[in-house]
Design a protein around this motif. Structure first.
Motif, PDB file in Angstrom:
ATOM      1  N   ALA A   1       0.860  -1.179   0.000  1.00 37.80           N
ATOM      2  CA  ALA A   1       0.000   0.000   0.000  1.00 37.80           C
ATOM      3  C   ALA A   1       0.898   1.230   0.000  1.00 37.80           C
ATOM      4  O   ALA A   1       1.932   1.254   0.670  1.00 37.80           O
ATOM      5  CB  ALA A   1      -0.924   0.012   1.214  1.00 37.80           C
TER       6      ALA A   1
ATOM      7  N   ARG B   1      -6.034   4.520   4.127  1.00 35.62           N
ATOM      8  CA  ARG B   1      -7.273   3.760   3.903  1.00 35.62           C
ATOM      9  C   ARG B   1      -6.996   2.580   2.969  1.00 35.62           C
ATOM     10  O   ARG B   1      -7.525   1.483   3.154  1.00 35.62           O
ATOM     11  CB  ARG B   1      -8.375   4.671   3.364  1.00 35.62           C
ATOM     12  CG  ARG B   1      -8.964   5.587   4.442  1.00 35.62           C
ATOM     13  CD  ARG B   1     -10.181   6.347   3.965  1.00 35.62           C
ATOM     14  NE  ARG B   1      -9.847   7.459   3.091  1.00 35.62           N
ATOM     15  CZ  ARG B   1      -9.499   8.685   3.506  1.00 35.62           C
ATOM     16  NH1 ARG B   1      -9.448   8.965   4.798  1.00 35.62           N
ATOM     17  NH2 ARG B   1      -9.216   9.627   2.637  1.00 35.62           N
ATOM     18  N   SER B   2      -6.143   2.801   1.988  1.00 37.66           N
ATOM     19  CA  SER B   2      -5.732   1.708   1.101  1.00 37.66           C
ATOM     20  C   SER B   2      -4.984   0.638   1.903  1.00 37.66           C
ATOM     21  O   SER B   2      -5.205  -0.566   1.712  1.00 37.66           O
ATOM     22  CB  SER B   2      -4.844   2.250  -0.021  1.00 37.66           C
ATOM     23  OG  SER B   2      -4.294   1.207  -0.772  1.00 37.66           O
TER      24      SER B   2
ATOM     25  N   GLU C   1      -5.390  -0.036   5.015  1.00 36.88           N
ATOM     26  CA  GLU C   1      -6.400  -0.746   5.799  1.00 36.88           C
ATOM     27  C   GLU C   1      -7.075  -1.827   4.957  1.00 36.88           C
ATOM     28  O   GLU C   1      -7.260  -2.963   5.414  1.00 36.88           O
ATOM     29  CB  GLU C   1      -7.454   0.234   6.321  1.00 36.88           C
ATOM     30  CG  GLU C   1      -8.581  -0.441   7.061  1.00 36.88           C
ATOM     31  CD  GLU C   1      -9.710   0.507   7.434  1.00 36.88           C
ATOM     32  OE1 GLU C   1     -10.467   0.156   8.347  1.00 36.88           O
ATOM     33  OE2 GLU C   1      -9.847   1.570   6.799  1.00 36.88           O
ATOM     34  N   ARG C   2      -7.420  -1.505   3.712  1.00 39.11           N
ATOM     35  CA  ARG C   2      -8.054  -2.488   2.830  1.00 39.11           C
ATOM     36  C   ARG C   2      -7.110  -3.660   2.552  1.00 39.11           C
ATOM     37  O   ARG C   2      -7.523  -4.821   2.538  1.00 39.11           O
ATOM     38  CB  ARG C   2      -8.511  -1.823   1.532  1.00 39.11           C
ATOM     39  CG  ARG C   2      -9.690  -0.865   1.729  1.00 39.11           C
ATOM     40  CD  ARG C   2     -10.251  -0.355   0.418  1.00 39.11           C
ATOM     41  NE  ARG C   2      -9.321   0.467  -0.334  1.00 39.11           N
ATOM     42  CZ  ARG C   2      -9.166   1.787  -0.199  1.00 39.11           C
ATOM     43  NH1 ARG C   2      -9.905   2.449   0.679  1.00 39.11           N
ATOM     44  NH2 ARG C   2      -8.294   2.446  -0.942  1.00 39.11           N
ATOM     45  N   VAL C   3      -5.832  -3.372   2.343  1.00 33.17           N
ATOM     46  CA  VAL C   3      -4.842  -4.423   2.093  1.00 33.17           C
ATOM     47  C   VAL C   3      -4.749  -5.358   3.296  1.00 33.17           C
ATOM     48  O   VAL C   3      -4.801  -6.586   3.152  1.00 33.17           O
ATOM     49  CB  VAL C   3      -3.458  -3.806   1.762  1.00 33.17           C
ATOM     50  CG1 VAL C   3      -2.346  -4.841   1.873  1.00 33.17           C
ATOM     51  CG2 VAL C   3      -3.473  -3.182   0.376  1.00 33.17           C
TER      52      VAL C   3
ATOM     53  N   THR D   1      -6.922  -5.823   5.706  1.00 29.31           N
ATOM     54  CA  THR D   1      -8.191  -6.533   5.887  1.00 29.31           C
ATOM     55  C   THR D   1      -8.259  -7.729   4.953  1.00 29.31           C
ATOM     56  O   THR D   1      -8.652  -8.831   5.353  1.00 29.31           O
ATOM     57  CB  THR D   1      -9.372  -5.575   5.641  1.00 29.31           C
ATOM     58  OG1 THR D   1      -9.292  -4.507   6.600  1.00 29.31           O
ATOM     59  CG2 THR D   1     -10.704  -6.285   5.780  1.00 29.31           C
ATOM     60  N   PHE D   2      -7.848  -7.541   3.704  1.00 31.03           N
ATOM     61  CA  PHE D   2      -7.858  -8.632   2.731  1.00 31.03           C
ATOM     62  C   PHE D   2      -6.907  -9.754   3.141  1.00 31.03           C
ATOM     63  O   PHE D   2      -7.276 -10.929   3.138  1.00 31.03           O
ATOM     64  CB  PHE D   2      -7.478  -8.096   1.345  1.00 31.03           C
ATOM     65  CG  PHE D   2      -7.253  -9.184   0.340  1.00 31.03           C
ATOM     66  CD1 PHE D   2      -8.322  -9.812  -0.274  1.00 31.03           C
ATOM     67  CD2 PHE D   2      -5.966  -9.588   0.016  1.00 31.03           C
ATOM     68  CE1 PHE D   2      -8.113 -10.836  -1.188  1.00 31.03           C
ATOM     69  CE2 PHE D   2      -5.746 -10.605  -0.890  1.00 31.03           C
ATOM     70  CZ  PHE D   2      -6.822 -11.235  -1.499  1.00 31.03           C
TER      71      PHE D   2
END
Length: 125
Positions: free
Chosen positions: A48, A104-105, A107-109, A111-112
């Motif tokens: 990220a 935020r990106s 966080e998405r990484v 989470t995945f």
């Protein structure tokens, strides 16, 4: 159903060791011999970053799934999420919204990758 994948690795303490290799492991090609307890399976790395006006592209983190099945000091019965935080920078106040979007990106990484590690844990049960 296909046979489980295995890999034979040269170890310092036990010579060649044949072990199961998870389908998500990126492989061990080119790795030097290690102690059996240091054998680690790693997935591909996801990253990220943020794009800022003053610093350009700034790497924020890298993450991958990891499993050391023979680890002795801190056993790993399940795959873990290995995270490396990369950013130590000074930013202008104007860069902060761009940095926040990068976070935020990140966080998405994470989470995945965490969801995938949990899914893999369920497959091992």
């Amino acid at each position: 159903m296909s046979a489980p994948r295995t890999v034979t690795l040269q170890t310092v303490d036990r010579g060649p060791v044949t072990i199961p290799e998870p389908g998500w492991c990126r492989g061990h090609e080119g790795e030097p011999p290690v102690y059996r307890s240091d054998i680690t399976h790693n997935s591909v790395t996801v990253k990220a970053a943020a794009h800022t006006d003053s610093r350009g592209r700034v790497q924020l983190l890298q993450a991958h799934i990891s499993h050391a099945p023979y680890l002795e000091l801190h056993t790993e019965p399940d795959p873990v999420v290995s995270v490396q935080l990369d950013c130590v920078e000074d930013f202008t106040a104007e860069d902060i919204p761009q940095l926040l979007e990068g976070l935020r990106s990140a966080e998405r990484v994470l989470t995945f990758v965490a969801a995938e590690a949990l899914r893999l844990r369920g497959e091992q049960s």
